[in-house]
Design a protein around this motif. Sequence first.
Motif, PDB file in Angstrom:
ATOM      1  N   GLY A 122     -52.166   7.329 -31.709  1.00 19.74           N
ATOM      2  CA  GLY A 122     -50.890   7.361 -31.004  1.00 19.74           C
ATOM      3  C   GLY A 122     -50.534   8.699 -30.400  1.00 19.74           C
ATOM      4  O   GLY A 122     -49.495   8.808 -29.735  1.00 19.74           O
ATOM      5  N   ALA A 123     -51.347   9.716 -30.596  1.00 21.69           N
ATOM      6  CA  ALA A 123     -51.029  11.040 -30.066  1.00 21.69           C
ATOM      7  C   ALA A 123     -51.253  11.077 -28.557  1.00 21.69           C
ATOM      8  O   ALA A 123     -52.233  10.530 -28.046  1.00 21.69           O
ATOM      9  CB  ALA A 123     -51.893  12.101 -30.738  1.00 21.69           C
ATOM     10  N   GLU A 163     -57.220   4.084 -23.242  1.00 26.90           N
ATOM     11  CA  GLU A 163     -55.943   3.450 -22.975  1.00 26.90           C
ATOM     12  C   GLU A 163     -55.952   1.968 -23.331  1.00 26.90           C
ATOM     13  O   GLU A 163     -54.926   1.393 -23.711  1.00 26.90           O
ATOM     14  CB  GLU A 163     -55.571   3.638 -21.507  1.00 26.90           C
ATOM     15  CG  GLU A 163     -55.235   5.094 -21.157  1.00 26.90           C
ATOM     16  CD  GLU A 163     -54.881   5.266 -19.695  1.00 26.90           C
ATOM     17  OE1 GLU A 163     -55.216   4.355 -18.913  1.00 26.90           O
ATOM     18  OE2 GLU A 163     -54.295   6.311 -19.341  1.00 26.90           O
ATOM     19  N   SER A 164     -57.132   1.361 -23.256  1.00 28.99           N
ATOM     20  CA  SER A 164     -57.217  -0.065 -23.596  1.00 28.99           C
ATOM     21  C   SER A 164     -57.011  -0.316 -25.085  1.00 28.99           C
ATOM     22  O   SER A 164     -56.676  -1.430 -25.479  1.00 28.99           O
ATOM     23  CB  SER A 164     -58.579  -0.618 -23.156  1.00 28.99           C
ATOM     24  OG  SER A 164     -59.623  -0.023 -23.917  1.00 28.99           O
ATOM     25  N   VAL A 165     -57.222   0.723 -25.918  1.00 30.85           N
ATOM     26  CA  VAL A 165     -57.003   0.560 -27.356  1.00 30.85           C
ATOM     27  C   VAL A 165     -55.742   1.288 -27.804  1.00 30.85           C
ATOM     28  O   VAL A 165     -55.567   1.567 -28.999  1.00 30.85           O
ATOM     29  CB  VAL A 165     -58.220   1.084 -28.153  1.00 30.85           C
ATOM     30  CG1 VAL A 165     -59.426   0.220 -27.884  1.00 30.85           C
ATOM     31  CG2 VAL A 165     -58.522   2.536 -27.812  1.00 30.85           C
ATOM     32  N   PRO A 185     -52.794   6.863 -25.195  1.00 26.59           N
ATOM     33  CA  PRO A 185     -52.434   7.342 -23.852  1.00 26.59           C
ATOM     34  C   PRO A 185     -53.152   8.642 -23.510  1.00 26.59           C
ATOM     35  O   PRO A 185     -53.125   9.598 -24.276  1.00 26.59           O
ATOM     36  CB  PRO A 185     -50.920   7.550 -23.953  1.00 26.59           C
ATOM     37  CG  PRO A 185     -50.668   7.805 -25.407  1.00 26.59           C
ATOM     38  CD  PRO A 185     -51.690   7.004 -26.157  1.00 26.59           C
ATOM     39  N   VAL A 186     -53.809   8.645 -22.370  1.00 26.87           N
ATOM     40  CA  VAL A 186     -54.584   9.812 -21.952  1.00 26.87           C
ATOM     41  C   VAL A 186     -54.205  10.162 -20.527  1.00 26.87           C
ATOM     42  O   VAL A 186     -54.169   9.277 -19.645  1.00 26.87           O
ATOM     43  CB  VAL A 186     -56.101   9.547 -22.043  1.00 26.87           C
ATOM     44  CG1 VAL A 186     -56.873  10.778 -21.583  1.00 26.87           C
ATOM     45  CG2 VAL A 186     -56.498   9.161 -23.462  1.00 26.87           C
TER      46      VAL A 186
END
Length: 426
Positions: A339-340, A297-299, A302-303
């Motif tokens: 971006g997925a 998430e820092s890069v 979204p997870v």
Amino acid sequence: MVDVSRRHWESWRQTLFDAGPALCVLVVLAALVIRYGLPDDVNGWTGLVVQTGLGVALLFRRRAALAVTTAVTLGAVAMLLSVYLAPGLLVDAADEGALWVPLATPFAVSGAVLHASRHRLTWVLAAVLTLIATRPWDTSVGVVTAGLLFTAVPVLLGMYAADRQRLIQALTDRAERAEREQHLLARQARAEERVRLAGEMHDVVTHRVSLMVLQAGALRVTAPDERTRDAAEELRAAGCQALEELRDLIGVLRSSAGSPATVASPATAASMVDAGPGGSSDGSVVPLLADLVAESESVGVPVNLVEDGNPLFASPVVARTAYRVVQEALTNVRKHAPGAATRVHVRYGADRVRLTVSNSFPTHPRDTALSASGSGTGLLGLRQRVELVGGTLRARPEPDGGFTLDATLPAYVPTTPMPENSRHGS
């Protein structure tokens, strides 16, 4: 792989073996009826019915060889008695060359020798049939020759077939035993290779990483500024974690080489339960999946992490393997599907751990240089790592352009602890 054509041929051959003799006798009887016509008296009908019944009984000469041969012998005795007590009933007494044994005799006696040669009754029945067929009290070359052809020759053929069958079975057993021994030797060779690999990994990698950890610790003490000390501490912590993971991997290699079915002692199981979240009984730190999610998430990836069940069910080795699966999956998402939206679902059970990492279609343009980096064998190495602990891994593309990684791991994998001096990289 089963040879279907060979199996069908063996089935047809067995059917012919069962039905062929009976059909042969019935064809001979039919030919006699066509040649001479149907009987015109009770005696002729009685003989035809007896011969037909014994011919049909040959259908069971493999399953009940002794019973069929006994019935044929009783029929021969009845024919012998009819010559003297009721002439013309079963045998034409006026025909000196007539056989006093049923037409089913050669097939019945050969089947008995083939399938029941070790039974004493088989040879008694064969002797009685030979005696009646050759009629030694009324010597005749033609009768003796026909009698031997009907009894002695089938006995010899049955003995030959039985010996051949036993020889084939012995050769088959020897070949299967040799194949099993070859598999055992191959398994032993793989086990020895695992032990050798574990030793090489320990001797080469552990020593160097231990030196790196010691040097990082010394740098943390002697560094003049706080930033350098923090970097040295991170380097030392990473080296310690690498040593712990290497130790677990070597333990898995050695336990797999020794006994895959090793069972942990109650004390070991209890200490694992008492280790608490993020730790193990030996003090090693089990990496957390939440840290991987935070890194992604820092890069900008979204997870969504979902964990069901109690993580304490998973042993440290399994937890680290699950960590590596998620780590490789998220790395692939960052490289190939920027971006997925990604979802990590982990289910902890009493006997297994199931984790699924799925991502949608990428929404950002792909970095060509980043996608081309790496050896291209990440999934292969990950599958080997999962199989090393007794798990399975499946990777598949989705119809919407996404990708799914599905892994199933055993909840507990026993490991062989390393000696104390090996833990410090000696």
